[in-house]
Design a protein around this motif. Structure first.
Motif, PDB file in Angstrom:
ATOM      1  N   VAL A 129      -1.232   6.037   4.602  1.00  0.00           N
ATOM      2  CA  VAL A 129      -2.200   5.980   4.696  1.00  0.00           C
ATOM      3  C   VAL A 129      -2.677   5.294   3.183  1.00  0.00           C
ATOM      4  CG1 VAL A 129      -2.353   8.210   6.061  1.00  0.00           C
ATOM      5  CG2 VAL A 129      -2.049   8.238   3.355  1.00  0.00           C
ATOM      6  N   TYR A 130      -3.058   4.286   3.942  1.00  0.00           N
ATOM      7  CA  TYR A 130      -3.791   3.423   3.039  1.00  0.00           C
ATOM      8  C   TYR A 130      -5.585   3.685   1.732  1.00  0.00           C
ATOM      9  CZ  TYR A 130      -1.003   0.484   5.612  1.00  0.00           C
ATOM     10  OH  TYR A 130       0.115  -0.366   6.480  1.00  0.00           O
ATOM     11  N   VAL A 162      -5.214   4.909   9.356  1.00  0.00           N
ATOM     12  CA  VAL A 162      -5.372   5.629   8.566  1.00  0.00           C
ATOM     13  C   VAL A 162      -5.545   5.005   7.478  1.00  0.00           C
ATOM     14  CG1 VAL A 162      -5.282   7.772   8.235  1.00  0.00           C
ATOM     15  CG2 VAL A 162      -4.414   7.410  10.300  1.00  0.00           C
ATOM     16  N   MET A 195      -8.230   6.284   3.925  1.00  0.00           N
ATOM     17  CA  MET A 195      -8.938   7.419   2.952  1.00  0.00           C
ATOM     18  C   MET A 195     -10.103   7.133   2.199  1.00  0.00           C
ATOM     19  SD  MET A 195      -5.631  10.642   3.002  1.00  0.00           S
ATOM     20  CE  MET A 195      -5.082  11.043   5.000  1.00  0.00           C
ATOM     21  N   ALA A 223      -5.187  -0.398   7.294  1.00  0.00           N
ATOM     22  CA  ALA A 223      -5.065   0.141   8.741  1.00  0.00           C
ATOM     23  C   ALA A 223      -5.880  -0.122   9.739  1.00  0.00           C
ATOM     24  CB  ALA A 223      -6.456   1.419   8.225  1.00  0.00           C
ATOM     25  N   THR A 270       2.148   7.129   0.555  1.00  0.00           N
ATOM     26  CA  THR A 270       0.579   7.250   0.352  1.00  0.00           C
ATOM     27  C   THR A 270       0.486   5.441  -0.569  1.00  0.00           C
ATOM     28  OG1 THR A 270       0.175   9.292  -0.366  1.00  0.00           O
ATOM     29  CG2 THR A 270      -1.445   7.883  -0.829  1.00  0.00           C
ATOM     30  N   LEU A 329      -1.868  15.005  10.585  1.00  0.00           N
ATOM     31  CA  LEU A 329      -1.501  13.158  10.984  1.00  0.00           C
ATOM     32  C   LEU A 329       0.000  12.880  10.735  1.00  0.00           C
ATOM     33  CD1 LEU A 329      -3.467  12.188   8.047  1.00  0.00           C
ATOM     34  CD2 LEU A 329      -3.740  11.884  10.375  1.00  0.00           C
ATOM     35  N   VAL A 366       2.184   9.633  12.309  1.00  0.00           N
ATOM     36  CA  VAL A 366       1.780   8.618  10.990  1.00  0.00           C
ATOM     37  C   VAL A 366       2.358   8.615  10.235  1.00  0.00           C
ATOM     38  CG1 VAL A 366      -0.037   8.277   9.195  1.00  0.00           C
ATOM     39  CG2 VAL A 366      -0.700   9.356  11.372  1.00  0.00           C
TER      40      VAL A 366
END
Length: 553
Positions: free
Chosen positions: A21-22, A68, A70, A56, A43, A13, A18
């Motif tokens: 990230v969420y 992105v 997760m 995202a 994060t 990533l 990137v």
């Protein structure tokens, strides 16, 4: 170098650029979370998986790089489905990573087990699973490439818990280049002839991919060629709205005058989008003119009806091709009357003014104040419903990638999208516009704004009901409105409970001061506008009606 598959995923990533990230954390992908602990990737911890997915999606739309998110197994994946569906119908690049049960437990109705392919197979561009630790990086690289290439969209990646902790010496894969198709010279010549020969052409810009100067360049070319430019639904930031060629938007809440022009046009040129049901008045308008479509999807899935020329290209490539033809060539014998007529229609339609409701805040005045006080480079995010239409009508766009709204009509996007937008553009003012029903679907994500230091301004229009549905009921079942009333809290107090600025406004005179105080607070802020229960958008025949009654001249 030996590392776990989960850490390889994080390194991949990072290699793909990137920045955020969420996530809603889950025990099924702990090793990925461990890899993020020391990574440069930020994060962003969210409160609900739908909110994480919408953040995202907003990141993908604003940056052009897949956002992105997760989440974890069955319940988490179920909550995230709304964002995947929105990204699919909106053609927006995003990657959803879903922690899965261990391989050894499959097929036994294990705790939170579900079928990744069964759930997402019809609503995503691709569904991939990391089956072997050595290929973990390759799978992520494939997902990022697939999400951004061709017609953008969501890709879902399954992360089995036991595979993530296995060690691998596989290298971090480099990003795969995304193909940029070119326009065939012979086809470009035919398109030039069609445009030059049209007396009443209409260019329609939409979709994602309007980065840099692409939209401004198109507007300049269109003005010089005497071609009016309309925008697809919730793609109004594709071109500067101050352009003399700008004719407004098609879709819900559009001006009746623009809808009628679909029946007058003799050529439609779509760039970045196609003739969808919302744009075409419920598959009733704009099917007869000569039609040129430029979109990155060779299947043209979202376009219906006639196509005389299909160019497989995104906005930047298509606009570059039109520039090669030149404005003089595209103009032909056409004057500017048609373009000026459509632009004048939109200027009249977009002017805010008092609407004189019997009680509560006058939204015509309120959004005039917002248009005046908010910076010109603002980013606007929207939920779904009647309440958003005042923002669409009066909050114009001059900068690209300054609008995020669910083109599929999903509720609950405005707040999480505003949080993400404020993180992507910390130097710009971000304003979310939503109704009371829409707001509380993901209003909890304001806590993420406070935690992350984001400072969006949320405008909540409160009429104490699901107003869009009431409008439909009043038309289809007169005098029998039911199942639509809402009991609301003081939304300003709700915002203050998180540590932000919040204010309840019950009169029109109180709007200006509330907006000024929200802007001065430099923190996450909420303005709660209490309006008359019968308030509906003025000046449109189709505020919520997909049948667009009255559009045909």
């Amino acid at each position: 170098m030996s590392r776990s598959a989960g850490h390889l995923i994080v390194d991949t990533l990072a290699e793909h650029g990137v920045e955020r990230v969420y996530v809603v954390p889950g025990e099924s992908y702990l090793d990925v979370l461990d890899g993020l602990h020391d990574a440069a990737i930020r994060t962003v911890v969210c409160r609900q998986e739908g909110g994480a997915g919408f953040m995202a999606l907003a990141e993908g739309r604003l940056t052009g790089r897949p956002g992105v998110a997760m989440v974890t197994r069955g319940p988490g994946a179920a909550n995230a489905m709304i964002a995947v569906h929105t990204a699919w119908q909106d053609a927006t690049a995003m990657v959803l990573m879903v922690g899965l049960i261990p391989h050894r437990d499959r097929g036994q109705e294990s705790f939170q087990e579900f079928s990744l392919d069964g759930w997402f197979g019809t609503t995503a561009k691709g569904v991939l699973t990391v089956e072997v630790a050595d290929r973990a990086g390759e799978v992520i690289a494939q997902a990022m490439h697939l999400a951004a290439s061709g017609r953008p969209g969501p890709v879902v990646v399954g992360l089995p818990e036991d595979i993530l902790v296995q060690l691998t010496e596989a290298p971090t894969p480099a990003p795969r280049p995304v193909a940029r198709p070119s326009v065939d010279a012979d086809q470009l010549e035919r398109i030039g002839q069609l445009i030059a020969g049209a007396r009443r052409p209409l260019l329609i810009a939409g979709g994602d991919g309007w980065h840099g100067s692409t939209g401004a360049d198109l507007a300049t070319l269109a003005e010089a060629a005497g071609i009016p430019v309309a925008a697809d639904w919730r793609a109004y930031d594709a071109v500067p709205n101050s352009s003399p060629a700008y004719a407004g938007w098609l879709g819900y809440g559009r001006a009746d005058t623009l809808a009628s022009r679909l029946f007058e046009a003799d050529l439609l040129l779509f760039v970045g989008c196609g003739r969808s049901d919302v744009l075409s008045e419920g598959y009733t308008a704009g099917f007869e003119p000569t039609t040129v479509v430029a979109m990155p999807d060779p299947q043209a899935l979202m376009h219906h009806g006639r196509i005389d020329e299909l160019v497989v290209a995104g906005p930047a490539t298509a606009v570059d091709a039109l520039f090669r033809l030149g404005a003089d060539r595209l103009r032909g014998e056409r004057g500017e009357e048609w373009m000026r007529l459509l632009a004048a229609d939109q200027r009249r339609f977009s002017q805010p003014g008092p609407e004189h409701p019997p009680e509560g805040v006058d939204l015509g005045v309120a959004f005039g104040v917002l248009a005046e006080l908010l910076p010109a480079d603002r980013v606007c995010t929207y939920g779904a419903g009647n309440a958003t239409l005042w923002g669409h009508r009066h909050l114009v766009h001059e900068a690209p990638n300054s609008l995020v709204g669910p083109r599929n009509g999903a509720m609950g996007l405005a707040v999480p999208a505003a949080v993400a937008a404020s993180l992507v553009h910390p130097d710009r003012t971000v304003v979310a516009v939503c109704g009371d029903g829409d707001f509380l679907m993901n209003g909890q994500e304001l806590s993420v704004a406070i935690a992350e230091g984001a400072a969006p301004i949320v405008v909540v229009v409160d009429n104490g009901r699901y107003g869009t549905i009431v409008t439909h009921q009043q038309r289809e079942y007169p005098g029998r409105v039911s199942g639509t009333d809402l009991a609301n809290p003081d939304f300003g107090a709700f915002m203050r409970s998180f540590g932000g600025f919040g204010e309840r406004v019950e009169t029109t005179d109180g709007v200006r001061g509330a907006v000024e105080r929200a802007l001065a607070s430099r923190t996450a802020a909420l303005i709660h506008l209490v309006v008359d229960r019968e308030t509906v958008p003025a000046g449109t025949a189709n505020a919520v009606d997909a049948e667009f009654a009255g559009a045909r001249p």
